[in-house]
Write an enzyme that holds these catalytic residues in place. Structure first.
Site, PDB file in Angstrom:
ATOM      1  N   THR A  22       0.773  -1.265  -0.120  1.00  0.00           N
ATOM      2  CA  THR A  22      -0.036  -0.110  -0.015  1.00  0.00           C
ATOM      3  C   THR A  22       0.847   1.283  -0.049  1.00  0.00           C
ATOM      4  O   THR A  22       0.742   2.328  -0.747  1.00  0.00           O
ATOM      5  CB  THR A  22      -0.793  -0.007   1.181  1.00  0.00           C
ATOM      6  OG1 THR A  22      -1.790  -1.178   1.321  1.00  0.00           O
ATOM      7  CG2 THR A  22      -2.006   1.149   1.261  1.00  0.00           C
ATOM      8  N   VAL A  23       1.935   1.416   0.868  1.00  0.00           N
ATOM      9  CA  VAL A  23       2.841   2.518   0.984  1.00  0.00           C
ATOM     10  C   VAL A  23       3.891   2.586   0.083  1.00  0.00           C
ATOM     11  O   VAL A  23       3.868   3.491  -0.715  1.00  0.00           O
ATOM     12  CB  VAL A  23       3.368   2.468   2.333  1.00  0.00           C
ATOM     13  CG1 VAL A  23       4.441   3.778   2.525  1.00  0.00           C
ATOM     14  CG2 VAL A  23       2.070   2.540   3.520  1.00  0.00           C
ATOM     15  N   LYS A 112       6.099   2.012  12.363  1.00  0.00           N
ATOM     16  CA  LYS A 112       6.156   2.238  13.897  1.00  0.00           C
ATOM     17  C   LYS A 112       6.373   1.202  14.793  1.00  0.00           C
ATOM     18  O   LYS A 112       7.123   1.373  15.795  1.00  0.00           O
ATOM     19  CB  LYS A 112       4.738   2.843  14.275  1.00  0.00           C
ATOM     20  CG  LYS A 112       3.598   2.306  13.756  1.00  0.00           C
ATOM     21  CD  LYS A 112       2.857   2.768  12.398  1.00  0.00           C
ATOM     22  CE  LYS A 112       2.205   1.805  11.896  1.00  0.00           C
ATOM     23  NZ  LYS A 112       1.310   2.713  10.868  1.00  0.00           N
ATOM     24  N   GLY A 194      -7.944   0.404   2.533  1.00  0.00           N
ATOM     25  CA  GLY A 194      -6.380   0.421   2.495  1.00  0.00           C
ATOM     26  C   GLY A 194      -6.011   1.246   3.700  1.00  0.00           C
ATOM     27  O   GLY A 194      -4.785   1.519   3.973  1.00  0.00           O
ATOM     28  N   GLU A 197      -3.799  -2.060   8.879  1.00  0.00           N
ATOM     29  CA  GLU A 197      -2.552  -2.612   8.820  1.00  0.00           C
ATOM     30  C   GLU A 197      -2.740  -4.109   8.030  1.00  0.00           C
ATOM     31  O   GLU A 197      -3.888  -4.511   8.229  1.00  0.00           O
ATOM     32  CB  GLU A 197      -1.886  -2.981   9.973  1.00  0.00           C
ATOM     33  CG  GLU A 197      -1.369  -1.705  10.743  1.00  0.00           C
ATOM     34  CD  GLU A 197      -0.069  -1.019  10.410  1.00  0.00           C
ATOM     35  OE1 GLU A 197       0.702  -2.238  10.271  1.00  0.00           O
ATOM     36  OE2 GLU A 197      -0.089  -0.050   9.941  1.00  0.00           O
ATOM     37  N   LYS A 212       2.919   4.207  18.419  1.00  0.00           N
ATOM     38  CA  LYS A 212       3.007   5.619  17.911  1.00  0.00           C
ATOM     39  C   LYS A 212       3.223   6.483  19.160  1.00  0.00           C
ATOM     40  O   LYS A 212       3.862   7.458  19.280  1.00  0.00           O
ATOM     41  CB  LYS A 212       1.697   6.040  17.125  1.00  0.00           C
ATOM     42  CG  LYS A 212       1.865   5.379  15.828  1.00  0.00           C
ATOM     43  CD  LYS A 212       0.531   5.690  15.051  1.00  0.00           C
ATOM     44  CE  LYS A 212       0.141   5.040  13.686  1.00  0.00           C
ATOM     45  NZ  LYS A 212      -1.154   4.941  13.205  1.00  0.00           N
TER      46      LYS A 212
HETATM   47  N1  NAP Z   1      -0.842   1.403   5.002  1.00  0.00           N
HETATM   48  C1  NAP Z   1      -0.822   2.368   5.705  1.00  0.00           C
HETATM   49  O1  NAP Z   1      -1.654   3.381   5.719  1.00  0.00           O
HETATM   50  C2  NAP Z   1       0.167   2.507   6.567  1.00  0.00           C
HETATM   51  C3  NAP Z   1       0.470   4.093   7.195  1.00  0.00           C
HETATM   52  C4  NAP Z   1       1.525   4.238   7.934  1.00  0.00           C
HETATM   53  C5  NAP Z   1       2.368   3.544   8.155  1.00  0.00           C
HETATM   54  N2  NAP Z   1       2.330   2.318   7.579  1.00  0.00           N
HETATM   55  C6  NAP Z   1       3.428   1.438   7.687  1.00  0.00           C
HETATM   56  O2  NAP Z   1       4.050   1.321   6.493  1.00  0.00           O
HETATM   57  C7  NAP Z   1       4.704  -0.145   6.641  1.00  0.00           C
HETATM   58  C8  NAP Z   1       4.078  -0.819   5.239  1.00  0.00           C
HETATM   59  O3  NAP Z   1       2.669  -0.884   5.357  1.00  0.00           O
HETATM   60  P1  NAP Z   1       1.728  -1.346   3.929  1.00  0.00           P
HETATM   61  O4  NAP Z   1       0.545  -1.151   4.332  1.00  0.00           O
HETATM   62  O5  NAP Z   1       2.437  -0.754   2.890  1.00  0.00           O
HETATM   63  O6  NAP Z   1       2.143  -2.870   4.062  1.00  0.00           O
HETATM   64  P2  NAP Z   1       1.667  -4.052   2.841  1.00  0.00           P
HETATM   65  O7  NAP Z   1       0.514  -3.524   1.867  1.00  0.00           O
HETATM   66  O8  NAP Z   1       1.498  -5.280   3.417  1.00  0.00           O
HETATM   67  O9  NAP Z   1       3.127  -4.099   2.224  1.00  0.00           O
HETATM   68  C9  NAP Z   1       4.104  -4.653   2.700  1.00  0.00           C
HETATM   69  C10 NAP Z   1       5.213  -4.843   1.469  1.00  0.00           C
HETATM   70  O10 NAP Z   1       6.521  -5.762   1.935  1.00  0.00           O
HETATM   71  C11 NAP Z   1       6.932  -6.626   1.286  1.00  0.00           C
HETATM   72  N3  NAP Z   1       7.412  -7.631   2.111  1.00  0.00           N
HETATM   73  C12 NAP Z   1       7.073  -8.079   3.140  1.00  0.00           C
HETATM   74  N4  NAP Z   1       7.720  -9.086   3.838  1.00  0.00           N
HETATM   75  C13 NAP Z   1       8.821  -8.928   2.956  1.00  0.00           C
HETATM   76  C14 NAP Z   1      10.098  -9.522   3.125  1.00  0.00           C
HETATM   77  N5  NAP Z   1      10.508 -10.403   4.282  1.00  0.00           N
HETATM   78  N6  NAP Z   1      11.051  -9.402   2.123  1.00  0.00           N
HETATM   79  C15 NAP Z   1      10.985  -8.464   1.167  1.00  0.00           C
HETATM   80  N7  NAP Z   1       9.870  -7.780   1.121  1.00  0.00           N
HETATM   81  C16 NAP Z   1       8.688  -8.002   2.054  1.00  0.00           C
HETATM   82  C17 NAP Z   1       5.463  -7.235   0.640  1.00  0.00           C
HETATM   83  O11 NAP Z   1       5.813  -7.882  -0.519  1.00  0.00           O
HETATM   84  P3  NAP Z   1       4.626  -8.865  -1.149  1.00  0.00           P
HETATM   85  O12 NAP Z   1       3.473  -7.915  -1.566  1.00  0.00           O
HETATM   86  O13 NAP Z   1       5.362  -9.314  -2.178  1.00  0.00           O
HETATM   87  O14 NAP Z   1       4.075  -9.899  -0.226  1.00  0.00           O
HETATM   88  C18 NAP Z   1       4.723  -5.953   0.346  1.00  0.00           C
HETATM   89  O15 NAP Z   1       5.085  -5.351  -0.759  1.00  0.00           O
HETATM   90  C19 NAP Z   1       4.027  -0.880   7.659  1.00  0.00           C
HETATM   91  O16 NAP Z   1       5.349  -0.748   8.785  1.00  0.00           O
HETATM   92  C20 NAP Z   1       3.082   0.107   8.287  1.00  0.00           C
HETATM   93  O17 NAP Z   1       2.804  -0.015   9.775  1.00  0.00           O
HETATM   94  C21 NAP Z   1       1.296   1.931   6.628  1.00  0.00           C
END
Ligand code: NAP
Length: 335
Positions: A22-23, A112, A194, A197, A212
């Site tokens: 997502t990010v 976080k 989206g 988490e 946080k």
């Molecule tokens: N979503 C939000 O609104 C938001 C807001 C603020 C902060 N955050 C923080 O931002 C971070 C990412 O969030 P997200 O929502 O983007 O998560 P997400 O959609 O689950 O994306 C995680 C990404 O990391 C990859 N990944 C996971 N494990 C991995 C590994 N061992 N090696 C390589 N790549 C790996 C995944 O690959 P695959 O897709 O191939 O599985 C995916 O592309 C988190 O720490 C979250 O707390 C998110």
């Protein structure tokens, strides 16, 4: 004016992007599609050196040559100038980020859980490698909060903060309050949009809010918060009956994180950080913070009361904070 002279070819900054969810997807899209605009503004050409993911077949939009499943090797590659971590979780995020920092690479993260769990260790790694370490995106999405606490308010004395720090919980509680929607339906909507988490239990159990709050308390009160010692209660037990009865009394239920500076400046008095669903009067400034919006009230001796509000979750708001940090570390490290 750009930070690098424009009569010479732009310096190229190679970015290792860890995570393309997502990010990460939003960050990758901005770096590639707004390349020229960002180059004109900054004087540096930012390009993706590689993108680490869990399963490459899930990322057909990324050139195959950039994809890797080995974030550690990518983050410590000789040609990488900056690392952006958007994978989430602690493993492999912690060993990868600490190694990158120790090897002198600046790191920007949205994670976080990582920052709250390994606050001291990561700051030590950054100091050891003389690396810039930034995590604006880890608290309250797009709202500038970490930088104001680290810089703008660093000469002031913060006495307390009260905040709504989780977009998913606030979205759910708002939907229950305004639309009388059941918890499960509101949660599903938050997931579909989206905001949640990957492991939404971290949101609704208050764990994400506590992470946080730990970061904010560490910054606000110049201390190291023991994350494990924070008691947090999430919103899973908030029923539609609770919401209605609060409404009848002119209140609204919010998941509130609060922390107060101890009255005595004594190292042995631990900070009390509270995370729990709280009924606040509709006239309270945080009562109007609705949907996935986050809001935080900070009280400081000189500045008085500050209220910061904005999008607290979602790919684009989080990417905004990451890109801000990215250009800060580039300016600090390479200008
Ligand atoms: N979503 C939000 O609104 C938001 C807001 C603020 C902060 N955050 C923080 O931002 C971070 C990412 O969030 P997200 O929502 O983007 O998560 P997400 O959609 O689950 O994306 C995680 C990404 O990391 C990859 N990944 C996971 N494990 C991995 C590994 N061992 N090696 C390589 N790549 C790996 C995944 O690959 P695959 O897709 O191939 O599985 C995916 O592309 C988190 O720490 C979250 O707390 C998110």
């Amino acid at each position: 004016m750009p930070w690098f002279t424009t009569d010479s070819p732009s310096r190229v900054i190679n970015v290792a992007l860890l995570g393309n969810g997502t990010v990460g997807k939003e960050v990758a899209q901005c770096i590639t599609e707004r390349h020229e605009e960002l180059r004109a503004r900054s004087g540096v050409a930012v390009q993706l050196a590689g993108v680490a993911v869990g399963e490459p077949s899930r990322h057909p939009e990324v050139p195959r040559s950039l994809l890797t499943t080995d974030p550690y090797s990518l983050a410590t590659r000789a040609d990488v100038d900056v690392v952006i971590e958007a994978m989430g979780g602690l493993d492999p995020a912690y060993p990868v980020v600490s190694s990158a920092l120790e090897s002198g690479r600046p790191v920007v993260t949205a994670n976080k859980e990582l920052v709250a769990s390994y606050w001291s260790q990561l700051h030590k790694s950054a100091a050891a490698g003389h690396s810039d370490f930034r995590y604006e995106a880890a608290v309250a999405g797009a709202i500038p909060l970490v930088t104001p606490l680290r810089q703008s308010l660093s000469g002031d004395r913060i006495s307390n903060f009260t905040g709504i720090l989780n977009g998913t919980c606030n979205y759910i509680l708002t939907a229950m309050d305004i639309h009388d929607q059941p918890f499960d339906a509101a949660l599903q909507e938050a997931i579909d949009l989206g905001y949640a988490e990957a492991d939404y239990a971290r949101d609704v159990k208050g764990i994400d809010t506590a992470d946080k709050a730990a970061i904010l308390a560490s910054l606000s009160f110049d201390t190291v918060v023991d994350r494990a010692a924070i008691n947090c209660e999430g919103i899973t037990n908030v029923s539609i009956t609770d919401i209605r009865s609060a409404r009848d009394r002119g209140h609204v239920i919010k998941l509130i994180a609060s922390c107060q500076r101890p009255t005595h400046d004594d190292d042995n008095v631990p900070l009390e950080i509270d995370v729990r669903p709280t009924a606040i009067p509709r006239s309270h400034p945080l009562a109007t913070v609705s949907g996935a919006t986050n809001g935080i009230e900070i009280e400081a001796a000189l500045a008085g009361n500050l209220l910061l509000c904005g999008p607290g979750a979602g790919g684009q708001p989080t990417a905004s904070a990451i890109l801000g940090d990215l250009f800060t570390v580039i300016r600090n490290t390479y200008a």
